[in-house]
Every structure is written in structure tokens, then in C-alpha cells.
Scaffold this motif. Structure first.
Motif, mmCIF file in Angstrom:
data_model
loop_
_atom_site.group_PDB
_atom_site.id
_atom_site.type_symbol
_atom_site.label_atom_id
_atom_site.label_comp_id
_atom_site.label_asym_id
_atom_site.label_seq_id
_atom_site.Cartn_x
_atom_site.Cartn_y
_atom_site.Cartn_z
ATOM 1 N N PRO A 144 -11.613 2.340 21.554
ATOM 2 C CA PRO A 144 -10.878 2.651 20.160
ATOM 3 C C PRO A 144 -11.105 3.990 19.683
ATOM 4 C CG PRO A 144 -12.170 0.718 20.398
ATOM 5 C CD PRO A 144 -12.325 1.256 21.548
ATOM 6 N N TYR A 145 -12.296 4.903 20.232
ATOM 7 C CA TYR A 145 -12.480 6.317 19.699
ATOM 8 C C TYR A 145 -11.274 6.873 20.259
ATOM 9 C CZ TYR A 145 -14.584 10.633 19.357
ATOM 10 O OH TYR A 145 -14.688 11.915 18.909
ATOM 11 N N ASP A 146 -10.920 7.071 21.448
ATOM 12 C CA ASP A 146 -9.898 7.696 22.171
ATOM 13 C C ASP A 146 -8.563 7.425 21.381
ATOM 14 O OD1 ASP A 146 -11.422 9.162 23.841
ATOM 15 O OD2 ASP A 146 -11.026 7.612 25.648
ATOM 16 N N VAL A 147 -8.430 6.045 21.068
ATOM 17 C CA VAL A 147 -6.956 5.831 20.429
ATOM 18 C C VAL A 147 -6.927 6.383 19.088
ATOM 19 C CG1 VAL A 147 -5.495 3.800 19.435
ATOM 20 C CG2 VAL A 147 -6.704 3.710 21.874
ATOM 21 N N MET A 148 -8.454 6.512 18.335
ATOM 22 C CA MET A 148 -8.162 7.255 16.897
ATOM 23 C C MET A 148 -7.767 8.594 17.084
ATOM 24 S SD MET A 148 -8.209 5.077 14.634
ATOM 25 C CE MET A 148 -8.956 3.483 14.172
ATOM 26 N N VAL A 149 -8.463 9.063 18.100
ATOM 27 C CA VAL A 149 -8.309 10.730 18.513
ATOM 28 C C VAL A 149 -6.661 10.867 18.512
ATOM 29 C CG1 VAL A 149 -8.470 12.744 20.118
ATOM 30 C CG2 VAL A 149 -10.328 11.102 19.185
ATOM 31 N N TYR A 150 -6.157 9.957 19.369
ATOM 32 C CA TYR A 150 -4.784 10.002 19.798
ATOM 33 C C TYR A 150 -3.907 9.975 18.434
ATOM 34 C CZ TYR A 150 0.001 8.567 21.292
ATOM 35 O OH TYR A 150 1.199 8.174 21.379
ATOM 36 N N LEU A 151 -4.176 8.834 17.732
ATOM 37 C CA LEU A 151 -3.473 8.602 16.207
ATOM 38 C C LEU A 151 -3.553 9.986 15.250
ATOM 39 C CD1 LEU A 151 -4.229 4.975 15.650
ATOM 40 C CD2 LEU A 151 -1.867 5.928 16.059
ATOM 41 N N LEU A 152 -4.816 10.597 15.423
ATOM 42 C CA LEU A 152 -5.004 11.707 14.485
ATOM 43 C C LEU A 152 -3.998 12.884 14.990
ATOM 44 C CD1 LEU A 152 -8.870 11.936 14.065
ATOM 45 C CD2 LEU A 152 -6.995 11.117 12.287
ATOM 46 N N HIS A 153 -3.869 12.968 16.337
ATOM 47 C CA HIS A 153 -2.853 13.815 16.851
ATOM 48 C C HIS A 153 -1.402 13.543 16.321
ATOM 49 C CE1 HIS A 153 -5.445 16.687 19.038
ATOM 50 N NE2 HIS A 153 -5.796 15.507 19.881
ATOM 51 N N GLN A 154 -1.026 12.259 16.516
ATOM 52 C CA GLN A 154 0.181 11.912 16.111
ATOM 53 C C GLN A 154 0.428 12.193 14.602
ATOM 54 O OE1 GLN A 154 2.595 9.956 18.256
ATOM 55 N NE2 GLN A 154 1.128 11.372 19.679
ATOM 56 N N ILE A 155 -0.444 11.974 13.854
ATOM 57 C CA ILE A 155 -0.419 12.618 12.329
ATOM 58 C C ILE A 155 0.013 13.909 12.329
ATOM 59 C CG2 ILE A 155 -1.476 13.200 10.170
ATOM 60 C CD1 ILE A 155 -3.484 10.789 10.687
ATOM 61 N N LYS A 156 -0.437 14.878 12.994
ATOM 62 C CA LYS A 156 -0.297 16.297 13.173
ATOM 63 C C LYS A 156 1.163 16.518 13.863
ATOM 64 C CE LYS A 156 -4.937 17.854 13.668
ATOM 65 N NZ LYS A 156 -6.063 18.691 14.525
ATOM 66 N N ALA A 157 1.534 15.613 14.312
ATOM 67 C CA ALA A 157 2.743 15.801 15.427
ATOM 68 C C ALA A 157 4.028 15.216 14.209
ATOM 69 C CB ALA A 157 3.025 14.923 16.531
ATOM 70 N N GLY A 158 3.673 14.580 13.079
ATOM 71 C CA GLY A 158 4.566 14.080 12.343
ATOM 72 C C GLY A 158 4.987 12.745 12.647
ATOM 73 N N ARG A 159 4.458 11.963 13.421
ATOM 74 C CA ARG A 159 4.908 10.660 13.934
ATOM 75 C C ARG A 159 4.487 9.418 13.309
ATOM 76 N NH1 ARG A 159 4.142 13.220 19.152
ATOM 77 N NH2 ARG A 159 6.049 14.354 19.893
ATOM 78 N N VAL A 160 3.394 9.539 12.561
ATOM 79 C CA VAL A 160 2.674 8.401 12.241
ATOM 80 C C VAL A 160 2.179 8.712 10.696
ATOM 81 C CG1 VAL A 160 2.102 7.470 14.417
ATOM 82 C CG2 VAL A 160 0.536 8.748 12.870
#
Length: 204
Positions: A144-160
Motif C-alpha cells: 500500500p505504501y508503494d502504491v500511495m507513492v506512485y499515486l502521489l507521482h500521478q498527481i504531479k504528472a496530472g493524471r489523477v
């Protein structure tokens, strides 16, 4: 057309619905909208039942030649929901947009953020979380931790959606109660509850 029954897909729909409801409550949705989000989560994968069985199997890999067919499943969902009574226009619309990305890189219509229904933005994040924390298509689950890190990167990339990711953080624990974590000094401890203010530092 006869739809094949896939118990794994049905169970996943229930898990997606429960998580999405929790996120909708975190976002302050009223009861009617929370209910619609839950329904949307239950039906958004229905189009997959029209796919060949090999593409329904979460343990099989979707090869390049199958990608177009697989990414058409939200269109099958739309077609199915159009023929059903008691499903609101909001749910019909959002259920077909769960796999769209805010930057226009998703499918099936490459919609951008302002064209994507708020339910779908929420469900997109819940779906990514469930997919990546599960054993899927021959890949081991991520933490779950790694997925949250991934999602935070997806915010920065403008995808989520940032509010949807925040709602997810408030709905799930990165470190489930009872799990063992390694502390900075190298010792191990058992998680006893979530830290309400610091997501990455559970109470041990």
C-alpha cells in the motif's frame, strides 16, 4: 449475448464499491451521491463480461494485439447500462470513464479532466489502488505504501485527482493493523493503529 460468470470479477466489484463509498464519504458526498458512487463501482467492469474469457482472467497478460479489444470494455458497459432501468444518467456516464486519465492518456475516449465525471475521478484512484495492491496479470502485489507513492507521482504528472488520492489516504491504512514494520533503529514493531495525522508513521 450470454455473459459468463466470473466470481473473481464479482468479488473485485464489491471491494471497489466498498472502497469507493468510503472515499466518497471522506469527500463529503451526501447519502444519495455516496450510493451512486457505490453503484457505479459495482457496474463499471460489467463490460469485461463481453470480452473473451482469456481477457477476463486477471492472471493473464493483455498482449499488444488484445489491447484495443480490452480497452473497449467501457463501451460495452455503456451499451449494457443504456438498456437497464433504474440507473441514473450520472452513473451511466461515470461508469464508462473510470479508465480515463485527467491528462487525456486514458481510455476509451482519451477524455481530459474537465470532461471526466467526479464519480469517475474518484473511482479511477480506487481502481488503481486495488489493481496495484492485488496479484494481477502475473505480477506480485505492491505494498500500500508503494502504491500511495506512485499515486502521489500521478498527481504531479496530472493524471489523477488530488482530492481523490487524499480521500483514499484517509480511507485505507498504508500499514494494516497487525503488520510488522521496521523502525529507523532497525528494530521491528507491530502496528496497533493508524496515525490520523501522519500517514507514513503508524502507531506501534
Amino acid at each position: 449475448s450470454n455473459l459468463s460468470v466470473n466470481p473473481e470479477m464479482a468479488e473485485r466489484s464489491i471491494r471497489l464499491s466498498l472502497l469507493s463509498i468510503a472515499m466518497a464519504i471522506e469527500l463529503g458526498f451526501d447519502e444519495a451521491h455516496v450510493r451512486e458512487v457505490g453503484l457505479c463501482a459495482m457496474v463499471c467492469d460489467w463490460g469485461k463480461y463481453f470480452l473473451p474469457e482469456r481477457l477476463q482472467d486477471e492472471n493473464s497478460t493483455v498482449l499488444g494485439r488484445d489491447l484495443d479489444a480490452f480497452q473497449a470494455h467501457p463501451l460495452y458497459t455503456a451499451e449494457l447500462l443504456t438498456s437497464m432501468d433504474g440507473i441514473s444518467r450520472e452513473v451511466r456516464l461515470a461508469a464508462t470513464q473510470v479508465f480515463e486519465n485527467a491528462d487525456g492518456s486514458g481510455y476509451p475516449k482519451q477524455l481530459k479532466e474537465n470532461k471526466i465525471h467526479p464519480y469517475a475521478s474518484l473511482l479511477q484512484v480506487a481502481n488503481i489502488y486495488l489493481t496495484l495492491t492485488s496479484r494481477t496479470r502475473g505480477r506480485e502485489p505492491y505494498t500500500p505504501y508503494d502504491v500511495m507513492v506512485y499515486l502521489l507521482h500521478q498527481i504531479k504528472a496530472g493524471r489523477v485527482s488530488q482530492p481523490a488520492v487524499r480521500a483514499l489516504l484517509n480511507s485505507v491504512s498504508l500499514f494494516p493493523v497487525g503488520s510488522i514494520v521496521e523502525l529507523e533503529d532497525g528494530t521491528h514493531a507491530k502496528v496497533i493503529r493508524r496515525n490520523e495525522t501522519q500517514y507514513t508513521t503508524p502507531v506501534v
